[in-house]
Scaffold this motif. Sequence first.
Motif, short mmCIF file in Angstrom:
data_model
loop_
_atom_site.label_atom_id
_atom_site.label_comp_id
_atom_site.label_asym_id
_atom_site.label_seq_id
_atom_site.Cartn_x
_atom_site.Cartn_y
_atom_site.Cartn_z
N ALA A 56 0.85 -1.18 0.00
CA ALA A 56 0.00 0.00 0.00
C ALA A 56 0.90 1.24 0.00
O ALA A 56 1.92 1.27 0.69
N VAL A 57 0.52 2.23 -0.78
CA VAL A 57 1.27 3.48 -0.79
C VAL A 57 0.90 4.25 0.47
O VAL A 57 -0.28 4.49 0.75
N ILE A 108 6.20 2.95 0.51
CA ILE A 108 5.30 1.80 0.38
C ILE A 108 5.41 0.96 1.64
O ILE A 108 6.52 0.72 2.14
N VAL A 109 4.28 0.52 2.14
CA VAL A 109 4.23 -0.34 3.33
C VAL A 109 3.42 -1.58 2.99
O VAL A 109 2.82 -1.67 1.93
N CYS A 110 3.43 -2.50 3.91
CA CYS A 110 2.54 -3.67 3.79
C CYS A 110 1.44 -3.51 4.81
O CYS A 110 1.64 -3.00 5.91
N GLY A 115 -6.24 -4.13 7.21
CA GLY A 115 -5.74 -2.78 6.96
C GLY A 115 -4.70 -2.31 7.95
O GLY A 115 -4.27 -1.15 7.90
N GLN A 116 -4.27 -3.20 8.83
CA GLN A 116 -3.26 -2.84 9.83
C GLN A 116 -1.85 -2.98 9.23
O GLN A 116 -1.62 -3.85 8.38
N PRO A 117 -0.90 -2.15 9.69
CA PRO A 117 0.48 -2.26 9.19
C PRO A 117 1.06 -3.64 9.50
O PRO A 117 0.75 -4.24 10.53
#
Length: 129
Positions: A56-57, A108-110, A115-117
């Motif tokens: 996810a950006v 960018i993260v996962c 929807g949690q990091p």
Amino acid sequence: MSHSFPIRVYYEDTDMGGIVYYANYLKFIERARSDWVRQMGIDQLEMMEDDGVIFAVRRVEADFHMPAGFDDELVVHTKTVAVTGARLIVEQQIMRDDELLFSAQVTIVCINDTGQPARLPANIRLILH
């Protein structure tokens, strides 16, 4: 790691003045990142199924330097700036020949299915280093 992705500007990418509509630059860099990830052998569907995470950006910092126009041939250059356990930062530039038109730094993260990091999977971190 660096990657180059060619793009041609179509009529649908432009505004009334015949120049690329500003939001389409984000689409161009997204396509380039997707191709870059695919070329590294990262299967995003498999990552979702096996690891339960998706990219996810988180942040985009962008600069518009010069306009692109209808039928221009552009190249999106993508390179890794940093990889940590929880995020990936890439720099992307859109060029027309030797002219810099657009530049962005994208974080960018996962995230997991709620929807949690989440941490970047270890195998993905190894590929990206």
